[in-house]
Design a protein around this motif. Structure first.
Motif, PDB file in Angstrom:
ATOM      1  N   HIS A 145       0.845  -1.186   0.000  1.00  0.00           N
ATOM      2  CA  HIS A 145       0.000   0.000   0.000  1.00  0.00           C
ATOM      3  C   HIS A 145       0.883   1.238   0.000  1.00  0.00           C
ATOM      4  N   GLY A 190      -2.520  -1.815   3.647  1.00  0.00           N
ATOM      5  CA  GLY A 190      -3.500  -0.739   3.643  1.00  0.00           C
ATOM      6  C   GLY A 190      -4.779  -1.169   4.355  1.00  0.00           C
ATOM      7  N   TYR A 191      -5.913  -0.648   3.877  1.00  0.00           N
ATOM      8  CA  TYR A 191      -7.198  -0.992   4.476  1.00  0.00           C
ATOM      9  C   TYR A 191      -7.513  -2.450   4.155  1.00  0.00           C
ATOM     10  N   LEU A 226     -14.442   5.173  14.789  1.00  0.00           N
ATOM     11  CA  LEU A 226     -14.370   3.710  14.807  1.00  0.00           C
ATOM     12  C   LEU A 226     -12.951   3.273  14.470  1.00  0.00           C
ATOM     13  N   PRO A 227     -12.473   2.168  15.082  1.00  0.00           N
ATOM     14  CA  PRO A 227     -11.140   1.690  14.704  1.00  0.00           C
ATOM     15  C   PRO A 227     -11.198   0.833  13.444  1.00  0.00           C
ATOM     16  N   PHE A 228     -10.701   1.377  12.329  1.00  0.00           N
ATOM     17  CA  PHE A 228     -10.709   0.631  11.072  1.00  0.00           C
ATOM     18  C   PHE A 228      -9.599  -0.414  11.074  1.00  0.00           C
ATOM     19  N   ALA A 229      -9.820  -1.504  10.328  1.00  0.00           N
ATOM     20  CA  ALA A 229      -8.790  -2.522  10.131  1.00  0.00           C
ATOM     21  C   ALA A 229      -7.839  -2.005   9.064  1.00  0.00           C
ATOM     22  N   TYR A 230      -6.585  -1.814   9.455  1.00  0.00           N
ATOM     23  CA  TYR A 230      -5.596  -1.221   8.548  1.00  0.00           C
ATOM     24  C   TYR A 230      -4.249  -1.828   8.837  1.00  0.00           C
ATOM     25  N   LEU A 257     -14.133  -2.931  10.541  1.00  0.00           N
ATOM     26  CA  LEU A 257     -13.754  -2.671  11.923  1.00  0.00           C
ATOM     27  C   LEU A 257     -12.657  -3.640  12.321  1.00  0.00           C
ATOM     28  N   TYR A 312      -3.276   5.487   7.891  1.00  0.00           N
ATOM     29  CA  TYR A 312      -4.394   5.613   8.822  1.00  0.00           C
ATOM     30  C   TYR A 312      -3.942   5.217  10.216  1.00  0.00           C
ATOM     31  N   ALA A 335      -5.764   4.333  13.884  1.00  0.00           N
ATOM     32  CA  ALA A 335      -7.039   4.131  14.558  1.00  0.00           C
ATOM     33  C   ALA A 335      -7.112   4.994  15.804  1.00  0.00           C
ATOM     34  N   PRO A 336      -8.321   5.416  16.207  1.00  0.00           N
ATOM     35  CA  PRO A 336      -8.430   6.174  17.450  1.00  0.00           C
ATOM     36  C   PRO A 336      -8.056   5.258  18.617  1.00  0.00           C
ATOM     37  N   GLY A 353     -13.479   7.294  10.561  1.00  0.00           N
ATOM     38  CA  GLY A 353     -12.227   6.673  10.986  1.00  0.00           C
ATOM     39  C   GLY A 353     -11.758   7.155  12.352  1.00  0.00           C
ATOM     40  N   LYS A 354     -12.282   8.317  12.778  1.00  0.00           N
ATOM     41  CA  LYS A 354     -11.923   8.800  14.123  1.00  0.00           C
ATOM     42  C   LYS A 354     -12.877   8.202  15.151  1.00  0.00           C
ATOM     43  N   THR A 357      -5.968   0.991  -0.957  1.00  0.00           N
ATOM     44  CA  THR A 357      -6.795   2.187  -0.814  1.00  0.00           C
ATOM     45  C   THR A 357      -8.253   1.787  -0.608  1.00  0.00           C
ATOM     46  N   GLU A 402      -4.334   7.144  -3.703  1.00  0.00           N
ATOM     47  CA  GLU A 402      -5.699   7.480  -4.080  1.00  0.00           C
ATOM     48  C   GLU A 402      -5.702   8.495  -5.228  1.00  0.00           C
ATOM     49  N   LYS A 436     -13.969  11.600   1.331  1.00  0.00           N
ATOM     50  CA  LYS A 436     -12.794  11.675   2.202  1.00  0.00           C
ATOM     51  C   LYS A 436     -13.193  12.250   3.570  1.00  0.00           C
ATOM     52  N   ASP A 478     -14.978   9.611   5.417  1.00  0.00           N
ATOM     53  CA  ASP A 478     -14.018   8.589   5.831  1.00  0.00           C
ATOM     54  C   ASP A 478     -13.229   9.046   7.054  1.00  0.00           C
ATOM     55  N   GLU A 479     -12.778  10.304   7.026  1.00  0.00           N
ATOM     56  CA  GLU A 479     -11.990  10.811   8.147  1.00  0.00           C
ATOM     57  C   GLU A 479     -12.831  10.856   9.409  1.00  0.00           C
TER      58      GLU A 479
END
Lengths: 153, 347
Positions: A103, B157-158, B148-152, B32, A108, A110-111, B145-146, B168, B228, B138, B141-142
């Motif tokens: 990537h 990447g995501y 919830l904890p996204f899987a990254y 998540l 990113y 995470a909070p 993303g604040k 992306t 992106e 975007k 998404d931002e």
């Protein structure tokens, strides 16, 4: 006869060309070094596709128990941790799907989870006490109490 | 029929009447962190994702006064309507608890919950406007993303349920109307050029090789590797070339075959304003000729009315407008009536 680029011992019988991350690379390898790269198998070439070694077939995700064999059926993974559990398989698959192996887009972060926030506030409280900033310490103490209540709820 | 109010909403993303590109769509797939993907999760897990997702969405100004639609709370026809408006996918429409879609004002922004991934953020905008759609999605998404904890993962990447979507996790699509390329037969070459530029193309309606209404959806094929911005540039570039090709063919047709084009547009108008029964296939074929004729100035018609008809003639749209389920024969009758009414006052 040209020698293998990798081991410099055996004669090169496999001409291997790949495009990853927009870079073209070419290698001249012997059969066993080519197999080592995971890109070519003389056995597959001669015998055609056959049963994968047991090890790969019964590989499972350590978090959700999903099997690699399930992925091969559904083309879907079980959970985000599957990308770690099946790291080697994903490494081989990604360039085939996307032509790139990593990537390079927006990052990113995470909070922080309530637990992480709590740990952070505690260390900030410690620093505030060391600096004798008692006003800040009092505010942090209140925040910590609130977070602890949230977590135990 | 709980989504009747949706019909009245303006489909703000449908625009640039007459232009080759009707609309653009930006989709981001997000999951998540500590939850199983929907295909491997049980009911409790899906319900938790749904409640987390709704909670996070409610805190997003980008979604404004959104409609929170639980898909098992609405009828089959309602789900079909959402599909026809491109707000949910086929997969999403099949029944299953804890599947939902959050629809923002004017349908510009929406979030699918528990489809193939936990969240699919979507932004629609008129004409060729992938950059504008990207700016909107975007923000969403931002914000999410604040909350919830996204899987990254730094390397991949995501993370998505299907490895074809990682990185992306972005898909940019454009809805293109290509009647001239279809008439001259040069559409195949144009599609092959798109494939060579890393795009995938499929007919919007119709299955297999049959393309209805000369409508195509063009999107990027891969999502891992380029940034992106680079992916979006590539889509814009490929689509711009497609527009040039279509307009070139339109120019040729308007020059050499003007009378024939004019005739086909007016015949389409004649049929659409007088028929008593219209199948969707027939309606959309004639609407396409009408749109081509109108955009070349061969007949005077409100172009936005034509564009709306591409959607309003769809089966679920007709039934929701009628307020009840309709048999195929009844739909053909309603469709003809709808089209006559929409066009006759403009003639």
């Amino acid at each position: 006869m040209t020698k293998c680029e990798q081991c410099h011992k055996a004669p090169a019988t496999v001409f291997y060309k790949s495009v990853v991350n927009n870079q073209v690379s070419e290698k001249q390898l012997c059969a066993s070094c080519a197999e080592g790269l995971g890109a070519f198998s003389l056995m597959d070439f001669l015998l055609g596709p056959r049963r994968r070694p047991r090890e790969t077939r019964s590989a499972r995700c350590s978090t959700c128990g999903y099997a690699w064999a399930d992925f091969q059926k559904t083309q879907l993974l079980g959970c985000p941790d599957c990308y770690k559990s099946f790291g080697r398989q994903i490494e081989a698959l990604a360039p085939k799907l996307h032509g790139y192996d990593r990537h390079q887009g927006r990052p990113y972060a995470a909070p922080p989870s309530p637990r992480e926030r709590l740990a952070k506030q505690r260390s900030e409280l410690h620093e505030a006490l060391q600096r004798e900033d008692f006003e800040l310490a009092a505010r942090l103490r209140d925040e910590i109490r609130r977070l602890e209540a949230e977590l135990s709820a | 029929m709980k989504l009747a109010h949706l019909l009245r909403s303006r489909m703000e993303w449908l625009g640039r009447p007459g232009s080759t590109i009707l609309s653009s769509r930006l989709r981001l797939a997000r999951n998540l962190r500590d939850r199983r993907f929907p295909n491997h999760a049980d009911e409790d897990a899906l319900r938790e994702v749904l409640s987390d997702a709704f909670r996070a969405c409610r805190a997003q100004p980008a979604l404004g006064n959104a409609a929170y639609v639980r898909l098992d709370d609405v009828t089959d026809v309602d789900r079909e309507l959402l599909m026809e408006r491109h707000l949910i996918s086929h997969a999403q429409a099949r029944s299953g608890a804890s599947r939902a879609v959050v629809v923002g004002p004017g349908e510009r922004q929406s979030v699918m919950v528990n489809e193939e991934d936990h969240l699919r953020l979507q932004s629609l905008s008129p004409g060729l406007s992938v950059q504008a759609a990207w700016r909107e999605v975007k923000k969403l998404d931002e914000g999410l993303g604040k909350a919830l904890p996204f899987a990254y993962d730094e390397r991949w990447g995501y993370l998505t349920a299907c490895p074809t979507n990682i990185g992306t996790a972005l898909r940019a699509s454009c809805l293109a109307h290509l009647p001239a390329l279809m008439i001259t037969g040069r559409v195949q070459a144009a599609l092959e050029r798109l494939g060579a530029s890393g795009m995938v193309v499929r007919g919007l309606y119709g299955e297999g090789t049959k393309v209805l209404g000369d409508l195509f959806q063009v999107s990027n094929a891969t999502s891992l590797g380029p940034s992106e911005t680079e992916l979006l540039k590539a889509v814009e570039q490929a689509v711009s070339e497609l527009i040039d090709a279509e307009e070139h063919e339109r120019g040729l047709l308007a020059g050499d075959n003007r009378k024939r084009l004019e005739d086909s547009a007016w015949r389409a108008l004649g049929l659409l304003t007088h028929a008593r029964l219209l199948s969707f296939e027939e309606a959309i074929a004639h609407l396409s000729r009408l749109r081509l004729g109108a955009s070349l100035g061969l007949l005077r018609l409100p172009l936005d009315a034509i564009d709306r008809l591409f959607f309003e003639t769809r089966p679920a749209h007709l039934q929701i407008a009628a307020g009840k389920a309709l048999t195929p024969a009844e739909r053909d009758e309603r469709r003809a009536e709808l089209v006559r009414e929409a066009l006759i006052k403009t003639v």
